[in-house]
Design a protein around this motif. Structure first.
Motif, PDB file in Angstrom:
ATOM      1  N   GLY A  64      15.003   8.514   4.675  1.00 57.21           N
ATOM      2  CA  GLY A  64      14.479   7.612   3.638  1.00 57.21           C
ATOM      3  C   GLY A  64      13.478   7.797   2.203  1.00 57.21           C
ATOM      4  O   GLY A  64      12.609   6.502   2.197  1.00 57.21           O
ATOM      5  N   ARG A  65      12.940   9.217   2.184  1.00 60.29           N
ATOM      6  CA  ARG A  65      12.290   9.295   1.030  1.00 60.29           C
ATOM      7  C   ARG A  65      12.539   9.611  -0.020  1.00 60.29           C
ATOM      8  O   ARG A  65      11.993  10.188  -0.680  1.00 60.29           O
ATOM      9  N   ARG A  98       7.937  19.266   2.726  1.00 59.25           N
ATOM     10  CA  ARG A  98       9.491  19.467   2.147  1.00 59.25           C
ATOM     11  C   ARG A  98       9.578  19.317   0.775  1.00 59.25           C
ATOM     12  O   ARG A  98      10.243  20.378   0.333  1.00 59.25           O
ATOM     13  N   PHE A  99       8.473  18.717  -0.341  1.00 59.03           N
ATOM     14  CA  PHE A  99       8.950  19.327  -1.595  1.00 59.03           C
ATOM     15  C   PHE A  99       8.282  20.446  -1.840  1.00 59.03           C
ATOM     16  O   PHE A  99       9.182  20.889  -2.924  1.00 59.03           O
ATOM     17  N   ARG A 199       1.084   5.829  -3.263  1.00 56.20           N
ATOM     18  CA  ARG A 199       0.920   5.551  -2.018  1.00 56.20           C
ATOM     19  C   ARG A 199       1.959   5.939  -1.262  1.00 56.20           C
ATOM     20  O   ARG A 199       3.274   4.366  -1.163  1.00 56.20           O
ATOM     21  N   LEU A 200       2.260   6.026  -0.011  1.00 55.05           N
ATOM     22  CA  LEU A 200       2.976   6.415   0.962  1.00 55.05           C
ATOM     23  C   LEU A 200       3.771   4.645   2.246  1.00 55.05           C
ATOM     24  O   LEU A 200       2.250   5.498   2.722  1.00 55.05           O
ATOM     25  N   ASP A 201       4.431   4.248   2.283  1.00 54.13           N
ATOM     26  CA  ASP A 201       3.853   3.067   3.107  1.00 54.13           C
ATOM     27  C   ASP A 201       5.328   3.316   4.312  1.00 54.13           C
ATOM     28  O   ASP A 201       6.053   3.901   3.740  1.00 54.13           O
ATOM     29  N   GLY A 202       5.481   2.500   5.563  1.00 55.80           N
ATOM     30  CA  GLY A 202       6.644   2.961   6.037  1.00 55.80           C
ATOM     31  C   GLY A 202       7.781   2.738   5.608  1.00 55.80           C
ATOM     32  O   GLY A 202       8.358   2.131   4.049  1.00 55.80           O
ATOM     33  N   THR A 742      12.944  -4.395   1.947  1.00 55.83           N
ATOM     34  CA  THR A 742      14.226  -4.520   2.404  1.00 55.83           C
ATOM     35  C   THR A 742      15.020  -3.915   0.918  1.00 55.83           C
ATOM     36  O   THR A 742      15.939  -3.107   1.100  1.00 55.83           O
ATOM     37  N   GLN A 743      14.119  -3.965   0.072  1.00 57.96           N
ATOM     38  CA  GLN A 743      14.828  -2.803  -1.400  1.00 57.96           C
ATOM     39  C   GLN A 743      13.903  -1.836  -1.023  1.00 57.96           C
ATOM     40  O   GLN A 743      12.671  -1.666  -1.090  1.00 57.96           O
ATOM     41  N   PRO A 744      14.316  -0.403  -1.614  1.00 57.95           N
ATOM     42  CA  PRO A 744      13.112   0.289  -2.012  1.00 57.95           C
ATOM     43  C   PRO A 744      12.739   0.154  -3.634  1.00 57.95           C
ATOM     44  O   PRO A 744      13.498  -0.526  -4.007  1.00 57.95           O
TER      45      PRO A 744
END
Length: 751
Positions: A64-65, A98-99, A199-202, A742-744
């Protein structure tokens, strides 16, 4: 012990290094010497490929990223430095690794730097050594920047804990590189850098469901999807919380996740405290002990070698070596990893998330920092300089904790063993901090010979870097410690009391009276000065003009009581931000010949001189926060108007990071080490109260903000108190009152 520890340092810690345009000879017993070079600097050969740390081999799938990865690629390709920030356990390090792994796969050069607890000076030096073959050479900043301009690589810095100024220094040291940095909190980019912040969120629901399914090892069945969706919404897609809840369920052998409203322990537990009680009850003794050790040094990782050393404990009659074997440590580590309470990455093992300390405190008493320091001292006695350099962050973390706990003997020994190795391996940021901590311990013990060594090494370090060195300041520093040993009662107890008071363990100290009581004895002053000169505090340093400073035993030592008393004012003064709710304090400082003078401005003439080893300690009034809803946050800005040149804003910390955060926002730059006078401005820092999402209404959270001085003493304390409010409408909401997205969305840039 009368004058020192009698420590004898062995191993490959002696030799010569080149720092800028100076030769530095490291001698573990007699101290270092510095001379100006007449020859050109050493030749630095550019490596064909960078030779930095290896990326962790085991890397779980990133779910999901995709949008975040695309944003990172775009910003870096445009030449912007980028920082990734967000709460613990949200997946920042995994995204960075990962990057970086994808960049390696594309053929790009990558320098990976784990930075937890590492000063920016040491990061810059490690980066230089990864790109250039130049053994035992620390170039001047301008020379290093010129050499690094030809290096074109991705510099991936994980767990960076420095200030905004440190981040600026790191980026400036890599003019030809792409820079990607993980930070816990967002640091503002300096003017002209044009950096970006992600900013990284859930996770959103679908990737979060996939993560749960992967952790459970089977597909979700029937109404389990409803229970899982409820859990995801409750923790707002926080990956580590999902993994820990699923791991606990899997470990308990429960067959199903219960749907909403179902009772019983078989369901996924959301409340952190309830989950901690259940997990702690099922841990083995070995796993509980190991978890307490990991939490004592968090957020730093422990290597397998240090895990075994610390788990065994220090040898000796008082601390017999434990029966913990390497196999036992491995079994305990595997148990913690299966429960997602710890993770193995990059050759180290660390506690993970907010659940780990909650479980640890339910398995037994917290690990004694002095015992950890003693165990590390035994290991350091036979370790190589490379091993000590790699573990420097852990060493400093243990030293700081042991100093606050009053374990001065263990601090002195560990600092004495590790300081020469850090100097020899050119980890001079860590070297400075270890010298300061060692000097503070030697002062508390009244160990004049050890204090002479630490003082001498600090002056050698400053001279090698071209910084100002004062003979009189060194004498004042040394005499203060000798006072505690030669001028009557040892001041170690008073110092221990002061430290205990600063961290909330004990009553108010009567004051560190060593300087004043000792200075009243002229014979003792002369004896101490002679002792320090004989001990080698002041040695001949060759300078550009051929001059060598000499010790002058007739330099006067002024008698002052070094303990100011503080009282809150009835109302905030103009130097404090009116919205803080935290009262300012006035400082009543007794002078040598006059009545006490109350001041909140620049020190007046005749104000006490603390010497180069002590900065005036300042306790602030309690900072109280109103009720804050669980999972939400409130922040206050604090203006500290008693900020001194000898205070170190980089050491600003809070004792309970699970519910509190603190960061300096505008503290003026100071000299290192600084003189005992007010800084050029006020130190402003932000305190954030954020009770855990699982906190019950009415729960009170207390913590303490501290700042150390340039020698590792507690210089400022601010007690904190806050309570959890009653939640409003049922169901998790965002700070704006909306539920999880609910939307990226495209990550927004931060300049």
């Amino acid at each position: 012990m009368a004058g020192g520890s009698g420590v004898h340092v062995h191993g490959d810690v002696e030799g010569q290094v080149v720092v800028g345009d100076r030769n530095v000879v490291i001698n573990a017993e007699r101290g270092s010497s510095v001379t100006v070079r007449s020859e050109p600097p050493p030749f630095a050969r550019r490596r064909a490929r960078p030779a930095g740390r290896a990326l962790p081999c085991r890397m779980p799938e990133l779910l999901g990223r995709e949008g975040e990865l695309a944003a990172l690629r775009r910003w870096l390709s445009q030449g912007h430095p980028v920082q990734i920030y967000g709460p613990p356990g949200i997946g920042k390090s995994l995204l960075l690794r990962r990057f970086a792994a994808d960049a390696v796969a594309r053929g790009q050069d990558v320098v990976y730097l784990p930075a937890a607890g590492v000063p920016v000076d040491d990061l810059v030096q490690e980066l230089f050594q990864a790109c250039y073959e130049a053994p035992d050479y620390k170039p001047a900043p301008a020379v290093a920047q010129q050499l690094m301009a030809s290096v074109h690589a991705l510099v991936a810095v994980d767990d960076f804990q420095g200030s905004a100024e440190d981040l600026t220094e790191l980026v400036a040291a890599t003019p030809g590189c792409d820079v990607l940095v993980v930070t816990a909190e967002r640091q503002e980019w300096q003017e002209g850098q044009e950096g970006r912040a992600l900013r990284l969120d859930g996770l959103l629901e679908q990737p979060a469901l996939a993560l749960l399914t992967e952790e459970l090892g089977r597909p979700l069945r029937g109404d389990e999807r409803a229970a899982a969706a409820r859990l995801i919404a409750t923790v707002r897609g926080h990956p580590l919380s999902l993994l820990q809840a699923a791991a606990a369920l899997r470990s308990a052998g429960a067959g199903r996740m219960e749907s909403a409203g179902a009772a019983g322990s078989a369901g996924l537990v959301v409340d952190e405290r309830a989950l901690a009680v259940g997990v702690a009850g099922g841990l083995s003794d070995g796993a509980g002990k190991l978890l307490r050790i990991l939490c004592a040094v968090e957020p730093l990782p422990l290597s397998p070698a240090l895990l075994s050393v610390i788990a065994a404990g220090p040898a000796g009659p008082a601390h017999p070596v434990g029966a913990t074997s390497a196999a036992g440590v491995d079994r305990a580590a595997a148990e913690l990893e299966a429960l997602r309470l710890a993770s193995s990455e990059g050759g180290g093992f660390r506690a993970t998330g907010r659940l780990a300390p909650l479980v640890a405190e339910r398995t037994g008493p917290a690990q004694d920092p002095a015992v950890l320091a003693a165990a590390l001292a035994g290991w350091a006695r036979g370790a190589t300089r490379h091993e000590l350099a790699v573990e420097s962050a852990v060493v400093r973390r243990v030293l700081e904790a042991a100093a606050l706990a009053g374990g001065h003997g263990a601090v002195r020994d560990l600092a004495r063993f590790t300081a020469p190795a850090l100097a020899r391996s050119l980890r001079w940021g860590s070297w400075r901090q270890v010298l300061g901590l060692g000097a503070g311990a030697a002062r508390a013990l009244g160990a004049a010979a050890d204090l002479a060594y630490f003082t001498h090494e600090e002056e050698a370090r400053r001279r090698a870097l071209g910084l100002a060195v004062g003979v009189a300041a060194g004498l004042s520093f040394g005499a203060g410690a000798a006072a505690g040993h030669l001028g009557g009662p040892v001041s170690g107890h008073a110092a221990s009391q002061a430290v205990s008071h600063a961290v909330g363990h004990g009553s108010a100290a009567a004051g560190k009276s060593a300087l004043s009581s000792f200075a009243a004895n002229p014979v003792a002053i002369g004896t101490a000065a002679a002792l320090l000169v004989a001990g080698g505090v002041f040695v001949a340093f060759a300078s550009a003009g051929g001059e060598s400073p000499r010790a002058d035993p007739t330099v006067p030592i002024t008698s002052f009581d070094p303990t100011p008393t503080l009282a809150p004012t009835s109302a905030p003064t103009s130097s404090a931000i009116s919205t803080t709710g935290l009262p300012t304090a006035t400082t009543t400082v007794p002078t040598a010949t006059t009545a006490p003078v109350t001041t909140t401005a620049e020190p007046t003439t005749g104000q006490p001189t603390y010497g180069s080893g002590q900065c005036p300690p300042v306790p602030l009034a309690v900072g109280s926060f109103g009720p804050v809803a669980a999972g939400e946050q409130d922040s206050k800005s604090v203006t500290w108007d008693s900020y001194w040149e000898c205070d170190d804003a980089k050491t600003l910390a809070v004792s309970d990071p699970t519910a509190w955060r603190v960061r300096a926002t505008s503290c003026p730059a100071t000299q290192k080490p600084g003189p005992p006078r007010s800084a050029s401005g006020f130190c402003v820092f932000e305190v954030v109260f954020s009770p855990p999402a699982s906190a019950e209404p009415g729960t009170t959270y207390s913590a303490k903000v501290t700042m150390l001085d340039d020698w590792g003493h507690v210089a400022m304390t601010l007690p904190l108190s806050g309570t959890t409010a009653t939640v409003g409408p049922t169901g998790p909401t965002s700070p704006t009152g909306e539920g999880p997205s609910t939307q990226p969305s495209e990550p927004s840039p931060g300049v």
